[in-house]
Design an enzyme around this catalytic site. Structure first.
Site, short mmCIF file in Angstrom:
data_model
loop_
_atom_site.label_atom_id
_atom_site.label_comp_id
_atom_site.label_asym_id
_atom_site.label_seq_id
_atom_site.Cartn_x
_atom_site.Cartn_y
_atom_site.Cartn_z
N SER A 1 0.81 -1.22 0.00
CA SER A 1 0.00 0.00 0.00
C SER A 1 0.84 1.27 0.00
O SER A 1 0.34 2.35 -0.32
CB SER A 1 -0.94 0.00 1.21
OG SER A 1 -0.22 -0.12 2.42
N ASP B 1 -1.86 5.57 12.35
CA ASP B 1 -1.11 5.21 11.15
C ASP B 1 0.21 5.97 11.11
O ASP B 1 0.27 7.14 10.74
CB ASP B 1 -1.94 5.53 9.91
CG ASP B 1 -1.27 5.05 8.62
OD1 ASP B 1 -0.12 4.56 8.69
OD2 ASP B 1 -1.89 5.17 7.54
N HIS C 1 1.97 4.97 6.63
CA HIS C 1 1.74 5.72 5.39
C HIS C 1 2.05 7.19 5.59
O HIS C 1 2.38 7.62 6.70
CB HIS C 1 0.28 5.53 4.94
CG HIS C 1 -0.06 4.10 4.67
ND1 HIS C 1 -0.62 3.28 5.65
CD2 HIS C 1 0.09 3.33 3.57
CE1 HIS C 1 -0.80 2.06 5.15
NE2 HIS C 1 -0.38 2.07 3.88
#
Length: 454
Positions: free
Chosen positions: A161, A406, A409
């Site tokens: 991702s 998170d 990312h």
């Protein structure tokens, strides 16, 4: 007689008159053709004005950026400085007074969980830094140049991702020129393809977080939930069978290898990672990681018709503090580290060195068949950016679901946009580097031929 003499003296030769008009036409057409030739060559070298746009007096709470789209009419030509001899991967993050390439409102490609501005990340200072190599200046990304370089070509991101994160950043950075249209030929969401119609440029992504053949293990108890079978010596043909005609392939993988998995080679179990199964050896994360990259690079090198460039985008470090991803870890720092404030060590160093080692082996193998491997060595730069992750600002504060902080990312816009700055610089120097490698190969072959017995 006088009159006749005057008539004879002032008479114009018809041929000379015709010749004069013809010469003027030649000059006109030559000038026109010259202009038509120079204008297209000049256009790709346009860049954005360095003039900072005026911010509105009262920006909306949803976005701190200018409401109007950037004005691209005020553009000037630039000189492309290739910095062939400059190490663009070693440097520091320094203050930048430039506006971001795009905003969270101007680009539809931003994934919701990376839309940090929308969800109220309080300190937007993370947008106000740029990467400064020690020995040179890294030019700002120019979408016109990029799209000219990839005209009639194709580029794909292969991996997890974070590859998608980079792809979405690139789409946003190209958006001042053009947005792509989706033209996937399959409903499989693991493979999505877009087209930049004006440039006949294809952009795509292959989701393959382990790079090799993988399947979810079939256990009926909660102890082994989320366990994967990894066939470390088998190609993931879902992507390896589709990239042969791509011009640029950017490959990455990393974080998924920390998950539980059972390792297979030649159809047999050879070990695992956190599998909690008796009589199966538990290996560190880098065991499967190393073999997966070796297999992935082997797959690329085995493609007879592949003429493109393979880029390894090195590992993007996480920045969890006070816990890991699933036990309260967070990333709340508000500015980058200096390079002397943090060092690459522990698991980060192991993962990074594993990638580099396998890359070097694959690169040497590729040279035997004229294939090209290039390194996007972004780990050192991104290790210094604990401030650029969404953290808890990738969703609504009261959202009724379990979502972890998170720190993997990157916010969009954010530090990840620098990856495209660097990618464009590497692509611009590709022609010269390929020529030098071919020249060196010829010289090596000539040198070897002198030692042949006849």
């Amino acid at each position: 007689m006088k009159s006749n003499n005057n008539t004879t003296t002032n008479h114009t030769n018809p041929f000379n008159k015709y010749h004069s008009k013809f010469s003027k036409l030649i000059i006109f057409f030559t000038t026109t053709l010259l202009l038509l030739t120079l204008i297209p060559l000049y256009y790709p070298l346009h860049t954005f004005s360095s003039t900072k746009p005026t911010l509105p007096e009262s920006p909306s709470p949803e976005s701190p950026f200018p409401k109007t789209s950037p004005d691209h009419s005020n553009i000037t030509s630039i000189v492309i400085t290739e910095h062939e001899d400059c190490d663009i991967f070693t440097g520091e993050w320094v203050r930048s007074h430039d506006e971001p390439y795009y905003t969270n409102e101007s680009c539809w490609a931003i994934h919701e969980h990376q839309n940090c501005v929308k969800y109220g990340k309080p300190d937007l200072d993370y947008i106000k830094w740029k990467w400064k190599p020690d020995e040179c200046e890294l030019p700002r990304f120019n979408p016109y140049q990029f799209l000219e370089l990839v005209r009639d070509k194709s580029l794909t991101f292969v991996g997890d991702s974070l590859g998608r994160n980079q792809l979405q950043s690139l789409i946003c950075m190209l958006s001042p020129v053009e947005f792509p249209v989706e033209n996937s030929y399959t409903s499989d969401q693991n493979f999505i393809r877009w087209k930049y119609v004006s440039y006949n440029f294809t952009l795509s992504t292959f989701s393959t977080p382990f790079l090799v053949k993988t399947e979810e293990a079939n256990f009926n108890d909660s102890t082994h939930a989320g366990l994967f079978n990894l066939y470390l010596d088998e190609f993931d043909t879902k992507w390896t069978s589709r990239i042969e005609h791509f011009d640029h392939v950017i490959i990455n993988a990393g974080h998924w290898f920390s998950r539980p998995g059972i390792y297979y080679e030649k159809g047999r179990i050879v070990g695992c990672r956190f599998c909690q199964i008796e009589n199966i050896t538990d290996y560190p994360m880098t065991f499967g990681y190393k073999k997966a990259f070796r297999t992935a690079f082997k797959a690329i090198n085995s493609l007879k018709n592949f003429k493109g460039v393979t880029y390894l985008r090195t590992y993007s470090p996480t920045h969890f503090e006070n816990g890991s991803w699933n036990d309260g870890g967070d990333c709340v720092r508000t500015k980058p580290f200096k390079s002397n404030e943090v060092s690459m060590d522990g698991l980060n160093l192991e993962i990074y060195m594993t990638q580099i080692e396998e890359f070097k082996v694959a690169e040497q193998e590729a040279k035997k068949t004229g294939k090209r491997f290039r390194l996007l060595d972004l780990t050192p730069a991104m290790l210094l950016r604990p401030d650029g992750h969404p953290g808890r600002y990738g969703h609504k504060p009261n959202e009724n679901t379990t979502l972890f902080n998170d720190c993997v990312h990157w916010c969009l816009p954010g530090p990840i946009d620098t990856w495209s700055d660097i990618l464009l610089q590497v692509m611009k120097t590709e022609g010269r580097r390929t020529y030098e490698e071919k020249l060196q190969s010829k010289q090596d072959n000539i040198g070897l031929s002198r030692f042949k017995f006849h």
